[in-house]
Design a protein around this motif. Sequence first.
Motif, PDB file in Angstrom:
ATOM      1  N   GLY A 159      51.077  30.605  64.376  1.00 20.22           N
ATOM      2  CA  GLY A 159      51.734  31.865  64.010  1.00 20.22           C
ATOM      3  C   GLY A 159      51.334  32.379  62.649  1.00 20.22           C
ATOM      4  N   GLN A 160      50.419  31.672  61.952  1.00 18.15           N
ATOM      5  CA  GLN A 160      49.974  32.109  60.637  1.00 18.15           C
ATOM      6  C   GLN A 160      48.436  32.113  60.568  1.00 18.15           C
ATOM      7  OE1 GLN A 160      52.055  29.379  57.921  1.00 18.15           O
ATOM      8  NE2 GLN A 160      53.502  31.036  57.456  1.00 18.15           N
ATOM      9  N   LYS A 161      47.923  32.666  59.479  1.00 17.31           N
ATOM     10  CA  LYS A 161      46.491  32.664  59.225  1.00 17.31           C
ATOM     11  C   LYS A 161      46.253  32.406  57.742  1.00 17.31           C
ATOM     12  CE  LYS A 161      46.392  37.739  58.908  1.00 17.31           C
ATOM     13  NZ  LYS A 161      45.860  38.971  59.520  1.00 17.31           N
ATOM     14  N   LEU A 162      45.028  32.066  57.403  1.00 17.38           N
ATOM     15  CA  LEU A 162      44.661  31.725  56.034  1.00 17.38           C
ATOM     16  C   LEU A 162      44.021  32.915  55.325  1.00 17.38           C
ATOM     17  CD1 LEU A 162      43.000  28.226  56.568  1.00 17.38           C
ATOM     18  CD2 LEU A 162      45.196  28.670  55.477  1.00 17.38           C
ATOM     19  N   VAL A 163      44.427  33.109  54.080  1.00 20.01           N
ATOM     20  CA  VAL A 163      43.735  34.034  53.185  1.00 20.01           C
ATOM     21  C   VAL A 163      43.311  33.205  51.976  1.00 20.01           C
ATOM     22  CG1 VAL A 163      43.872  36.113  51.771  1.00 20.01           C
ATOM     23  CG2 VAL A 163      45.084  36.016  53.962  1.00 20.01           C
ATOM     24  N   VAL A 164      42.010  33.038  51.803  1.00 15.54           N
ATOM     25  CA  VAL A 164      41.481  32.207  50.717  1.00 15.54           C
ATOM     26  C   VAL A 164      40.744  33.118  49.739  1.00 15.54           C
ATOM     27  CG1 VAL A 164      40.010  30.266  50.095  1.00 15.54           C
ATOM     28  CG2 VAL A 164      41.242  30.257  52.288  1.00 15.54           C
ATOM     29  N   THR A 165      41.197  33.101  48.470  1.00 16.86           N
ATOM     30  CA  THR A 165      40.531  33.890  47.429  1.00 16.86           C
ATOM     31  C   THR A 165      39.772  32.942  46.494  1.00 16.86           C
ATOM     32  OG1 THR A 165      42.544  33.833  46.066  1.00 16.86           O
ATOM     33  CG2 THR A 165      42.247  35.734  47.507  1.00 16.86           C
ATOM     34  N   GLU A 166      38.575  33.349  46.067  1.00 17.60           N
ATOM     35  CA  GLU A 166      37.725  32.483  45.247  1.00 17.60           C
ATOM     36  C   GLU A 166      37.427  33.143  43.898  1.00 17.60           C
ATOM     37  OE1 GLU A 166      33.386  30.186  45.544  1.00 17.60           O
ATOM     38  OE2 GLU A 166      34.319  31.101  47.313  1.00 17.60           O
ATOM     39  N   TYR A 167      37.379  32.329  42.839  1.00 17.66           N
ATOM     40  CA  TYR A 167      37.197  32.816  41.476  1.00 17.66           C
ATOM     41  C   TYR A 167      36.107  31.994  40.781  1.00 17.66           C
ATOM     42  CZ  TYR A 167      41.780  34.553  42.769  1.00 17.66           C
ATOM     43  OH  TYR A 167      42.803  35.135  43.452  1.00 17.66           O
ATOM     44  N   MET A 168      35.402  32.636  39.852  1.00 17.11           N
ATOM     45  CA  MET A 168      34.374  31.962  39.054  1.00 17.11           C
ATOM     46  C   MET A 168      34.864  31.830  37.611  1.00 17.11           C
ATOM     47  SD  MET A 168      32.016  31.117  41.106  1.00 17.11           S
ATOM     48  CE  MET A 168      30.828  30.553  39.876  1.00 17.11           C
ATOM     49  N   ILE A 169      34.780  30.610  37.099  1.00 20.63           N
ATOM     50  CA  ILE A 169      35.218  30.307  35.740  1.00 20.63           C
ATOM     51  C   ILE A 169      33.982  29.891  34.932  1.00 20.63           C
ATOM     52  CG2 ILE A 169      36.732  28.892  34.319  1.00 20.63           C
ATOM     53  CD1 ILE A 169      38.390  28.437  36.914  1.00 20.63           C
ATOM     54  N   THR A 170      33.720  30.581  33.825  1.00 23.17           N
ATOM     55  CA  THR A 170      32.507  30.352  33.040  1.00 23.17           C
ATOM     56  C   THR A 170      32.864  30.059  31.584  1.00 23.17           C
ATOM     57  OG1 THR A 170      31.292  31.871  34.465  1.00 23.17           O
ATOM     58  CG2 THR A 170      30.287  31.330  32.336  1.00 23.17           C
ATOM     59  N   ASN A 171      32.205  29.050  31.044  1.00 20.62           N
ATOM     60  CA  ASN A 171      32.345  28.756  29.623  1.00 20.62           C
ATOM     61  C   ASN A 171      31.293  29.562  28.880  1.00 20.62           C
ATOM     62  OD1 ASN A 171      32.614  27.718  27.064  1.00 20.62           O
ATOM     63  ND2 ASN A 171      31.786  25.690  27.560  1.00 20.62           N
ATOM     64  N   ASP A 172      31.705  30.667  28.273  1.00 23.49           N
ATOM     65  CA  ASP A 172      30.738  31.515  27.577  1.00 23.49           C
ATOM     66  C   ASP A 172      30.748  31.271  26.067  1.00 23.49           C
ATOM     67  OD1 ASP A 172      33.211  32.546  27.081  1.00 23.49           O
ATOM     68  OD2 ASP A 172      32.692  34.643  27.537  1.00 23.49           O
ATOM     69  N   PRO A 217      28.319  24.814  27.569  1.00 26.46           N
ATOM     70  CA  PRO A 217      28.112  26.233  27.247  1.00 26.46           C
ATOM     71  C   PRO A 217      27.302  26.938  28.330  1.00 26.46           C
ATOM     72  CG  PRO A 217      27.748  24.883  25.312  1.00 26.46           C
ATOM     73  CD  PRO A 217      27.914  23.929  26.451  1.00 26.46           C
ATOM     74  N   GLY A 218      27.865  28.042  28.845  1.00 29.07           N
ATOM     75  CA  GLY A 218      27.207  28.819  29.878  1.00 29.07           C
ATOM     76  C   GLY A 218      27.411  28.295  31.281  1.00 29.07           C
ATOM     77  N   GLU A 219      28.054  27.131  31.451  1.00 29.08           N
ATOM     78  CA  GLU A 219      28.255  26.545  32.783  1.00 29.08           C
ATOM     79  C   GLU A 219      29.434  27.229  33.492  1.00 29.08           C
ATOM     80  OE1 GLU A 219      28.912  22.162  34.915  1.00 29.08           O
ATOM     81  OE2 GLU A 219      28.973  22.368  32.710  1.00 29.08           O
ATOM     82  N   SER A 220      29.334  27.313  34.810  1.00 27.42           N
ATOM     83  CA  SER A 220      30.387  27.928  35.632  1.00 27.42           C
ATOM     84  C   SER A 220      30.840  26.979  36.724  1.00 27.42           C
ATOM     85  CB  SER A 220      29.883  29.226  36.264  1.00 27.42           C
ATOM     86  OG  SER A 220      29.518  30.167  35.293  1.00 27.42           O
ATOM     87  N   THR A 221      32.046  27.205  37.231  1.00 28.28           N
ATOM     88  CA  THR A 221      32.575  26.461  38.361  1.00 28.28           C
ATOM     89  C   THR A 221      33.455  27.416  39.170  1.00 28.28           C
ATOM     90  OG1 THR A 221      33.770  24.479  39.071  1.00 28.28           O
ATOM     91  CG2 THR A 221      34.659  25.646  37.181  1.00 28.28           C
ATOM     92  N   SER A 222      33.643  27.098  40.429  1.00 29.75           N
ATOM     93  CA  SER A 222      34.473  27.949  41.300  1.00 29.75           C
ATOM     94  C   SER A 222      35.834  27.310  41.534  1.00 29.75           C
ATOM     95  CB  SER A 222      33.767  28.197  42.627  1.00 29.75           C
ATOM     96  OG  SER A 222      33.645  26.983  43.343  1.00 29.75           O
ATOM     97  N   GLY A 223      36.817  28.140  41.765  1.00 34.84           N
ATOM     98  CA  GLY A 223      38.154  27.677  42.124  1.00 34.84           C
ATOM     99  C   GLY A 223      38.715  28.573  43.213  1.00 34.84           C
ATOM    100  N   VAL A 224      39.480  27.980  44.113  1.00 29.41           N
ATOM    101  CA  VAL A 224      40.009  28.753  45.243  1.00 29.41           C
ATOM    102  C   VAL A 224      41.539  28.659  45.288  1.00 29.41           C
ATOM    103  CG1 VAL A 224      37.913  28.484  46.614  1.00 29.41           C
ATOM    104  CG2 VAL A 224      39.755  26.802  46.826  1.00 29.41           C
ATOM    105  N   LEU A 225      42.145  29.696  45.839  1.00 33.66           N
ATOM    106  CA  LEU A 225      43.582  29.729  46.111  1.00 33.66           C
ATOM    107  C   LEU A 225      43.775  29.971  47.599  1.00 33.66           C
ATOM    108  CD1 LEU A 225      44.955  31.866  43.133  1.00 33.66           C
ATOM    109  CD2 LEU A 225      45.167  29.390  43.442  1.00 33.66           C
ATOM    110  N   VAL A 226      44.695  29.214  48.218  1.00 38.91           N
ATOM    111  CA  VAL A 226      44.924  29.290  49.655  1.00 38.91           C
ATOM    112  C   VAL A 226      46.316  29.894  49.897  1.00 38.91           C
ATOM    113  CG1 VAL A 226      45.097  28.020  51.813  1.00 38.91           C
ATOM    114  CG2 VAL A 226      43.457  27.290  50.042  1.00 38.91           C
ATOM    115  N   PHE A 227      46.361  30.975  50.686  1.00 38.46           N
ATOM    116  CA  PHE A 227      47.619  31.625  51.057  1.00 38.46           C
ATOM    117  C   PHE A 227      47.808  31.513  52.573  1.00 38.46           C
ATOM    118  CE2 PHE A 227      46.056  33.754  47.269  1.00 38.46           C
ATOM    119  CZ  PHE A 227      47.179  33.838  46.458  1.00 38.46           C
ATOM    120  N   PHE A 228      49.001  31.143  53.013  1.00 38.89           N
ATOM    121  CA  PHE A 228      49.366  31.165  54.434  1.00 38.89           C
ATOM    122  C   PHE A 228      50.233  32.407  54.655  1.00 38.89           C
ATOM    123  CE2 PHE A 228      48.478  26.752  53.557  1.00 38.89           C
ATOM    124  CZ  PHE A 228      47.843  26.288  54.698  1.00 38.89           C
ATOM    125  N   ILE A 229      49.767  33.328  55.500  1.00 42.64           N
ATOM    126  CA  ILE A 229      50.532  34.547  55.763  1.00 42.64           C
ATOM    127  C   ILE A 229      50.770  34.672  57.265  1.00 42.64           C
ATOM    128  CG2 ILE A 229      49.428  35.601  53.748  1.00 42.64           C
ATOM    129  CD1 ILE A 229      47.971  37.474  55.698  1.00 42.64           C
TER     130      ILE A 229
END
Length: 257
Positions: A159-172, A217-229
């Motif tokens: 009865g639900q579905k996933l909404v996954v949002t992704e973000y990029m985090i960078t050390n500048d 310095p200059g390195e990036s990583t990704s992070g995700v958030l999971v929503f059940f709607i």
Amino acid sequence: MKRVFVLLLACFMVLMLCGCDSSEHIKLTQDESDAIAQYSAYLIMKYDTRKTHTEKLLDEKQLKEVYEERAKEEQENNKVTPTQEPTPTLLSEPAHDVDNKTGQEEVTPSVTVTPEPVPVFETLSECYDNKFKVAFSKYTIGDSFRSDLEYFSLNAPEGQKLVVTEYMITNDSSKDMVYSAADYDVSYILKSDKNTYKPRMSLIANDLLLLEKKLAPGESTSGVLVFFIDEDDTPKSVVVSNPDISPDKIYEITINN
């Protein structure tokens, strides 16, 4: 002389009522005796030329008139004045101006109050006090999700579905920095057509709610958030805020399905 005559007449009447022969005695009722005494006293006070009595003794007729007058006054005083019903207040209609040339009413248009705009952050990085460069990357919607870091899929409940949002985090910056989600009171809320949703904590390695990673310095990583709607719901945007930086400002990410 008249006064003496009246007194003698009164005494004679008393003697007539007090005869010694009981056989010839005229029996009077109590009312008759009271009437004779009342009338005798009335005559004495009426013809008192010296006016030794200032009070006026009424005869039977006058006394009845007094009683009738008092009864009439009491009756009038006891009358209840009917209360008046309140006059209904007519609600006046809004005034309409009349055009003198056309004779038609001119209705003044209502004024629409425009709400003040909500203050916003210019970038998502401001929610993190600009210590890292943070930016929205992408989103996915479906019944399941698997990132490049996992060997398993995350499935949505019935009865639900996933909404996954992704973000990029960078050390500048110019030095090594450790990003830790626990250091920031950042809130993410998914808005939809019908409801609002908070992200669910998952076992995904780069879950943004638990992410902690050292970045060069200059390195990036990704992070995700999971929503059940709800399955029949449609996501519209993600609202980001951080009350430690600003209690009013938000950063809104639009999601186009």
